[in-house]
Design a protein around this motif. Sequence first.
Motif, PDB file in Angstrom:
ATOM      1  N   GLN A 316      12.836 -24.367 -31.785  1.00  0.00           N
ATOM      2  CA  GLN A 316      12.413 -25.713 -31.400  1.00  0.00           C
ATOM      3  C   GLN A 316      13.379 -26.761 -31.941  1.00  0.00           C
ATOM      4  O   GLN A 316      13.724 -27.729 -31.250  1.00  0.00           O
ATOM      5  N   THR A 317      13.820 -26.568 -33.179  1.00  0.00           N
ATOM      6  CA  THR A 317      14.749 -27.521 -33.789  1.00  0.00           C
ATOM      7  C   THR A 317      16.016 -27.664 -32.959  1.00  0.00           C
ATOM      8  O   THR A 317      16.476 -28.773 -32.673  1.00  0.00           O
ATOM      9  N   LEU A 318      16.601 -26.534 -32.569  1.00  0.00           N
ATOM     10  CA  LEU A 318      17.832 -26.581 -31.785  1.00  0.00           C
ATOM     11  C   LEU A 318      17.567 -27.116 -30.385  1.00  0.00           C
ATOM     12  O   LEU A 318      18.345 -27.933 -29.856  1.00  0.00           O
ATOM     13  N   ASN A 319      16.477 -26.695 -29.765  1.00  0.00           N
ATOM     14  CA  ASN A 319      16.150 -27.161 -28.419  1.00  0.00           C
ATOM     15  C   ASN A 319      15.886 -28.658 -28.369  1.00  0.00           C
ATOM     16  O   ASN A 319      16.389 -29.369 -27.487  1.00  0.00           O
ATOM     17  N   PHE A 320      15.082 -29.143 -29.309  1.00  0.00           N
ATOM     18  CA  PHE A 320      14.707 -30.558 -29.295  1.00  0.00           C
ATOM     19  C   PHE A 320      15.782 -31.440 -29.913  1.00  0.00           C
ATOM     20  O   PHE A 320      16.110 -32.506 -29.386  1.00  0.00           O
ATOM     21  N   GLY A 321      16.301 -30.989 -31.056  1.00  0.00           N
ATOM     22  CA  GLY A 321      17.244 -31.825 -31.799  1.00  0.00           C
ATOM     23  C   GLY A 321      18.550 -32.064 -31.061  1.00  0.00           C
ATOM     24  O   GLY A 321      19.047 -33.198 -30.990  1.00  0.00           O
ATOM     25  N   LEU A 322      19.123 -30.995 -30.511  1.00  0.00           N
ATOM     26  CA  LEU A 322      20.398 -31.150 -29.811  1.00  0.00           C
ATOM     27  C   LEU A 322      20.235 -31.901 -28.494  1.00  0.00           C
ATOM     28  O   LEU A 322      21.202 -32.451 -27.966  1.00  0.00           O
ATOM     29  N   ALA A 323      19.019 -31.933 -27.964  1.00  0.00           N
ATOM     30  CA  ALA A 323      18.748 -32.698 -26.744  1.00  0.00           C
ATOM     31  C   ALA A 323      18.483 -34.162 -27.037  1.00  0.00           C
ATOM     32  O   ALA A 323      18.478 -34.994 -26.114  1.00  0.00           O
ATOM     33  N   HIS A 324      18.276 -34.480 -28.310  1.00  0.00           N
ATOM     34  CA  HIS A 324      17.943 -35.861 -28.682  1.00  0.00           C
ATOM     35  C   HIS A 324      18.744 -36.288 -29.915  1.00  0.00           C
ATOM     36  O   HIS A 324      18.173 -36.631 -30.953  1.00  0.00           O
ATOM     37  N   LEU A 325      20.045 -36.276 -29.787  1.00  0.00           N
ATOM     38  CA  LEU A 325      20.896 -36.679 -30.900  1.00  0.00           C
ATOM     39  C   LEU A 325      20.798 -38.171 -31.176  1.00  0.00           C
ATOM     40  O   LEU A 325      21.269 -38.640 -32.216  1.00  0.00           O
ATOM     41  N   GLN A 342      20.173 -21.163 -24.418  1.00  0.00           N
ATOM     42  CA  GLN A 342      21.537 -20.673 -24.497  1.00  0.00           C
ATOM     43  C   GLN A 342      22.466 -21.759 -25.063  1.00  0.00           C
ATOM     44  O   GLN A 342      22.276 -22.954 -24.804  1.00  0.00           O
ATOM     45  N   PRO A 343      23.481 -21.361 -25.846  1.00  0.00           N
ATOM     46  CA  PRO A 343      24.371 -22.339 -26.492  1.00  0.00           C
ATOM     47  C   PRO A 343      24.978 -23.367 -25.528  1.00  0.00           C
ATOM     48  O   PRO A 343      25.013 -24.563 -25.833  1.00  0.00           O
ATOM     49  N   ALA A 344      25.446 -22.913 -24.369  1.00  0.00           N
ATOM     50  CA  ALA A 344      26.074 -23.850 -23.423  1.00  0.00           C
ATOM     51  C   ALA A 344      25.067 -24.844 -22.880  1.00  0.00           C
ATOM     52  O   ALA A 344      25.425 -25.981 -22.524  1.00  0.00           O
ATOM     53  N   GLN A 345      23.814 -24.443 -22.825  1.00  0.00           N
ATOM     54  CA  GLN A 345      22.761 -25.352 -22.377  1.00  0.00           C
ATOM     55  C   GLN A 345      22.409 -26.348 -23.477  1.00  0.00           C
ATOM     56  O   GLN A 345      22.136 -27.524 -23.201  1.00  0.00           O
ATOM     57  N   LEU A 346      22.438 -25.892 -24.714  1.00  0.00           N
ATOM     58  CA  LEU A 346      22.131 -26.763 -25.847  1.00  0.00           C
ATOM     59  C   LEU A 346      23.252 -27.754 -26.123  1.00  0.00           C
ATOM     60  O   LEU A 346      23.005 -28.895 -26.517  1.00  0.00           O
ATOM     61  N   GLY A 369      16.732  -8.721 -37.240  1.00  0.00           N
ATOM     62  CA  GLY A 369      17.050  -8.329 -35.882  1.00  0.00           C
ATOM     63  C   GLY A 369      17.287  -9.489 -34.945  1.00  0.00           C
ATOM     64  O   GLY A 369      17.852  -9.315 -33.861  1.00  0.00           O
ATOM     65  N   LEU A 370      16.861 -10.680 -35.324  1.00  0.00           N
ATOM     66  CA  LEU A 370      17.085 -11.862 -34.492  1.00  0.00           C
ATOM     67  C   LEU A 370      18.411 -12.554 -34.797  1.00  0.00           C
ATOM     68  O   LEU A 370      18.735 -13.567 -34.174  1.00  0.00           O
ATOM     69  N   LEU A 371      19.175 -12.017 -35.727  1.00  0.00           N
ATOM     70  CA  LEU A 371      20.433 -12.653 -36.102  1.00  0.00           C
ATOM     71  C   LEU A 371      21.366 -12.889 -34.908  1.00  0.00           C
ATOM     72  O   LEU A 371      22.060 -13.910 -34.870  1.00  0.00           O
ATOM     73  N   PRO A 372      21.430 -11.987 -33.910  1.00  0.00           N
ATOM     74  CA  PRO A 372      22.339 -12.222 -32.784  1.00  0.00           C
ATOM     75  C   PRO A 372      22.123 -13.552 -32.068  1.00  0.00           C
ATOM     76  O   PRO A 372      23.062 -14.093 -31.473  1.00  0.00           O
ATOM     77  N   ILE A 373      20.913 -14.082 -32.113  1.00  0.00           N
ATOM     78  CA  ILE A 373      20.660 -15.379 -31.476  1.00  0.00           C
ATOM     79  C   ILE A 373      21.477 -16.462 -32.161  1.00  0.00           C
ATOM     80  O   ILE A 373      22.169 -17.261 -31.515  1.00  0.00           O
ATOM     81  N   SER A 374      21.430 -16.499 -33.481  1.00  0.00           N
ATOM     82  CA  SER A 374      22.201 -17.495 -34.231  1.00  0.00           C
ATOM     83  C   SER A 374      23.684 -17.165 -34.233  1.00  0.00           C
ATOM     84  O   SER A 374      24.527 -18.070 -34.248  1.00  0.00           O
ATOM     85  N   GLN A 375      24.011 -15.875 -34.219  1.00  0.00           N
ATOM     86  CA  GLN A 375      25.431 -15.490 -34.132  1.00  0.00           C
ATOM     87  C   GLN A 375      26.066 -16.040 -32.863  1.00  0.00           C
ATOM     88  O   GLN A 375      27.194 -16.543 -32.874  1.00  0.00           O
ATOM     89  N   GLY A 376      25.335 -15.953 -31.761  1.00  0.00           N
ATOM     90  CA  GLY A 376      25.852 -16.469 -30.501  1.00  0.00           C
ATOM     91  C   GLY A 376      26.051 -17.966 -30.535  1.00  0.00           C
ATOM     92  O   GLY A 376      27.038 -18.486 -29.996  1.00  0.00           O
ATOM     93  N   MET A 377      25.124 -18.657 -31.179  1.00  0.00           N
ATOM     94  CA  MET A 377      25.247 -20.108 -31.302  1.00  0.00           C
ATOM     95  C   MET A 377      26.442 -20.471 -32.171  1.00  0.00           C
ATOM     96  O   MET A 377      27.227 -21.378 -31.843  1.00  0.00           O
TER      97      MET A 377
END
Length: 415
Positions: A316-325, A342-346, A369-377
């Motif tokens: 939520q932080t990344l979705n909301f925060g990066l959309a409302h800088l 997805q990073p390019a969307q954020l 196991g969720l580390l790949p999500i942040s690794q991709g970002m």
Amino acid sequence: MKKSAVILIFGTIGLLFATVRANDIGGRWRAEFATQIGVQKYLFMFHTSDDKLTGKAVVEVGDQKREVEFKEGKIFGDTVSFVEQFNFQGNDIRIQYTGKVGTNQINFTREVGDFAKENFKATRVASTVTNAQAEAKTKAAAVPQEPRINRGRSVMLGPDDKPAFPEPPAGFNVVRDNIPHGKREIITYESKTVGTKRKMQVYTPPNYTTDKKYPVLYLLHGIGGDETEWERFTHPDVLLDNLIADGKAVPMILVMPNGRAQKDDRANAGMDAAPAFAVFERDLLEDVIPAIQSRYSIYTNRENRALAGLSMGGGQTLNFGLAHLNIFAWLGGFSSAPNTKQPAQLVPDPALVKKQLKLLLLSGGSKDGLLPISQGMHAYLKENGVPHIWHVDGNGHDPTHWRNSLYNFARLIFR
């Protein structure tokens, strides 16, 4: 049409399913992917009759195994679908799987309500075992086993995946009697978004006074929590008391809202809560922040407003925060969950993010196991030259990582 069986490894917040033509369904399939509670491995037995699909799977999560069944299985052409009802931290979650058959692999899409969607694949494994033997083996594997040491790790680490900070000092979140203490309280606010009164927890720093203004950190919980969850993992008020007393953090107000924006916002509200995590964006911006501004003596500019969260709250932080800088200048995603876009969307405009963002901290555990999500970002931000802090410690998807991440984030913001 003959009955046939397929063994498939599917996901644990939900399950994978075999998408094969009815006349090509026999054999074993393997899949592995990250979920909210770590990497899941599934061994699945399929049965088909005309366009119907039934079956069950053995689920391996770390050192634990269990047997699950799927429902509403269907076959249509080279596509299959089914549903798993999964209970996670008190939430009854309906997970829809759809798979398309390729050559020796099945490409799956997994949809967890409206807040998470992932693509992954299952691979066919050659076997001479008969269906009856495979089913017997599946049943045997489901028998509880003695715990064993997990010497392996499914997360692939790269050269960047290392700690950016040392371990916090001992006692960093233990009450100290010889320092001033802040105040923690539960308040209610009117949520126009939800159409009811809702609760949030608020910490005011030691010696809080209306004669000055304070910055605000909005701290979000995970999928199974509510406004009180952070208190179960650490004591944010104590942590901040200690940092402020040592001059390591700016005196700030801490707001812990309920990120489940619906009338029944209990932590065990069930599957109906899935869309509510996305709706919380409106509640946060239009109801929570205005309520805090009307009640407390705070700065109202973006430079004095931070947003952070764990797991679902990290997403939520990344979705909301990066959309409302224009609203948030400091962001912290701790063990961000699959609800993360997805990073390019954020970050469609890296130059704008570089210009506006004061700090972006991404963190995860090397055993998560969720580390790949942040690794991709992290990889996307690095490739596009967006400054950020990338911190990978030796923990998993667990409270130790989250409280340590809060400690590090709180020391950096509002400087």
